[in-house]
Each structure stands twice: as C-alpha cells, then as structure tokens.
Design an enzyme around this catalytic site. Structure first.
Site, PDB file in Angstrom:
ATOM      1  N   GLU A  48       0.594  -1.056   0.205  1.00  0.00           N
ATOM      2  CA  GLU A  48      -0.126   0.042  -0.237  1.00  0.00           C
ATOM      3  C   GLU A  48       0.539   1.085  -0.243  1.00  0.00           C
ATOM      4  O   GLU A  48       2.144   1.696   0.616  1.00  0.00           O
ATOM      5  CB  GLU A  48      -0.868  -0.229   1.186  1.00  0.00           C
ATOM      6  CG  GLU A  48      -1.681   1.111   1.312  1.00  0.00           C
ATOM      7  CD  GLU A  48      -2.772   0.669   2.464  1.00  0.00           C
ATOM      8  OE1 GLU A  48      -3.339   1.931   2.713  1.00  0.00           O
ATOM      9  OE2 GLU A  48      -2.221   0.860   3.386  1.00  0.00           O
ATOM     10  N   LYS A 115      -9.136   1.363  -2.340  1.00  0.00           N
ATOM     11  CA  LYS A 115      -9.969   0.737  -0.789  1.00  0.00           C
ATOM     12  C   LYS A 115     -11.693   0.838  -0.380  1.00  0.00           C
ATOM     13  O   LYS A 115     -11.500   2.109  -0.428  1.00  0.00           O
ATOM     14  CB  LYS A 115      -8.886   1.235  -0.183  1.00  0.00           C
ATOM     15  CG  LYS A 115      -8.066   0.983   1.304  1.00  0.00           C
ATOM     16  CD  LYS A 115      -7.579   1.480   1.959  1.00  0.00           C
ATOM     17  CE  LYS A 115      -7.548   1.597   3.435  1.00  0.00           C
ATOM     18  NZ  LYS A 115      -6.013   1.413   4.366  1.00  0.00           N
ATOM     19  N   CYS A 151      -5.335  -3.275   3.281  1.00  0.00           N
ATOM     20  CA  CYS A 151      -4.707  -3.067   5.114  1.00  0.00           C
ATOM     21  C   CYS A 151      -6.304  -3.252   5.181  1.00  0.00           C
ATOM     22  O   CYS A 151      -5.964  -4.377   5.200  1.00  0.00           O
ATOM     23  CB  CYS A 151      -4.300  -1.421   4.691  1.00  0.00           C
ATOM     24  SG  CYS A 151      -3.293  -0.966   6.553  1.00  0.00           S
TER      25      CYS A 151
END
Length: 270
Positions: A48, A115, A151
């Site tokens: 990321e 994301k 994440c």
C-alpha cells in the site's frame, strides 16, 4: 480460460520515503528489477501507498493523474520488460482514492481497485483525505482469479468471502501496517486464508514513519490451510513462491465449506 496449476508469486516489501514520489518510484523500480532478475514470476505484488508512504497529510501532494502517472508508467515498463503481471500495491490518484493499479504482461492497465474501508482511528485520519471505493474488484489474469484488498479491508471478512464465492484463487492484502499491531496482522491474514481455503499474499511496508513509529514489515505468502510458505521480517526485499493451485482445488473439493453456508444467520435474542 483454462486454469493454471502452478503459479509463481513474488511479493516486494519496501520502506517508502515519506512524501517523495520520485525517490519512491526509483526505489521500487530498483527492487523490482533486482528481484525479477533473480525470480521469473507470473505475478508481482507491491504494498500500500508505496509511492508516497503512510502519511495522510501528504497524500494530496503525491496524488497522480491515472492517465499520466509516473508510478503506473514505471510499472508498465517493468511488466513489459519482464513479461510479468503486476498487482501494483496502491498509489494515491487525483480524486483522492487509495487505488491499486493492475497491469498485465503487455504493460496494459487492466483495472484499478479503490480501497473500500478507510482507517480513521487512533490518530489516523485516512477518511478525512480519501474517498472510499464502493465495490470489491476481482481480476483474472492468465486464468488466475485474484481478489484485491488494501490494508484496513483485512478487518472485514465479508469482502474475502465474497471473493471466494465469486471463484477467487488467490487473495491479497496490500498494506502499510503499523508495528504495534503485529498480532492482528498475523491473526487476520491467516484467518482469511483458512476461512476461504485460498492462497493469500499478505504484504506490508517496512521502515520508519514521520512520527517516529514504524511499519510492521512482516510480509507473507500463505497457503490455503494458513501455513506460511515464505515470509520476510523487517528488511526490504522480495519473497518468492511457486504455488500449486491444483492442490488447493483438490482440498476445496474434499472440504466443501461453501456448501455449508446457511442462507440466513439471523440472531435470536432471548
């Protein structure tokens, strides 16, 4: 497309220079070149926000136009040079999304994944700067289906189960994960692999952050039973593994977990 059986995976762990786009592109390119010369891979993965580092206040400064991104151009060059598919970690795009670019062996940008879940707790304020994605994205390359997450998405098992039901072969989480949260990282990545009987690439940055804290730097390639095939701790570098998807398909056929999912899990309160 006919399913591949053996697939070569390469995951790159690095520590980004905070808010220095040019330095990070050069660092990532050097690491990719070094590792791909040593290991001819089918898929290479990055962590990321490798292009800017984990510092939300710097995201806008490092944001790029998807149609004129130096980060993407570098990845496209590497993909063509080494004939490799690239799951490009994440970069910050104009419009302020934390996005994973996916590039095929021909150097073509196939898709991006934005994301879905933004971490805005314990002093982090990603949601203040970033717009969240609306849907999971599974990409199929070389007949291999890969479910993409970034994440904080790891804390939501629903997204991984959706990928598994959709036919995912490999799940990936690309992170900039804090060193103080080692137990959650190790536990949740293992659980997502086991729950979904899938190979799992768990990739995080390493190195120090602007506030003096550190990224965890514990990247892993896990099998469909949750066993660690390869891992790297603390340092920059790559981990390489050839995985046998046929073994995973056989295991899934013998232990048909998806068949046992109930239509409803309505809770009865007494």
């Amino acid at each position: 497309m006919e399913k591949k059986t053996k697939v070569k995976l390469l995951a790159i762990q690095l520590g980004s220079v905070i808010a220095d786009l040019d330095a990070n592109i050069k660092k990532a390119e050097k690491l990719l070149e070094y590792e791909l010369i040593r290991n001819a891979a089918d898929f290479v993965f990055l962590p990321e926000v490798w292009s800017c580092g984990w510092d939300c206040s710097s995201f806008e400064k490092c944001s790029e136009d998807i149609n004129n991104s130096d980060s993407i151009k570098m990845l496209q060059k590497i993909a063509k040079k080494y004939n490799v598919n690239i799951i490009g970690g994440s970069i910050i795009l104009k419009g302020m999304t934390n996005s994973c670019p996916v590039i095929n062996r021909n150097g073509e940008l196939v898709c991006t994944y934005d994301k879905n879940h933004l971490f805005s707790y314990y002093g982090c304020d990603e949601g203040k700067y970033i717009t969240n994605g609306k849907n999971p994205v599974m990409v199929e390359l070389d007949g291999v289906k890969i479910g993409l997450t970034i994440c904080y998405d790891i804390r939501f098992p629903e997204i991984y189960r959706a990928y598994r039901i959709a036919g995912a072969d490999i799940l990936v989480n690309m992170a900039a994960w804090g060193a103080s949260k080692k137990i959650p990282w190790d536990s949740m990545t293992t659980s997502r692999a086991v729950e979904n009987q899938s190979y799992f690439v768990a990739l995080t940055q390493t190195g120090e952050l602007r506030d003096g804290t550190r990224n965890l730097g514990h990247s892993m390639i896990l099998d469909y039973k949750g066993d660690i095939i390869k891992e790297i701790n603390g340092i920059e570098g790559g981990i390489f593994a050839e995985v046998n998807l046929a073994d995973m398909y056989e295991f899934r056929d013998k232990c048909r977990v998806l068949d046992d999912i109930k239509d409803s899990y309505e809770v009865i309160i007494k």
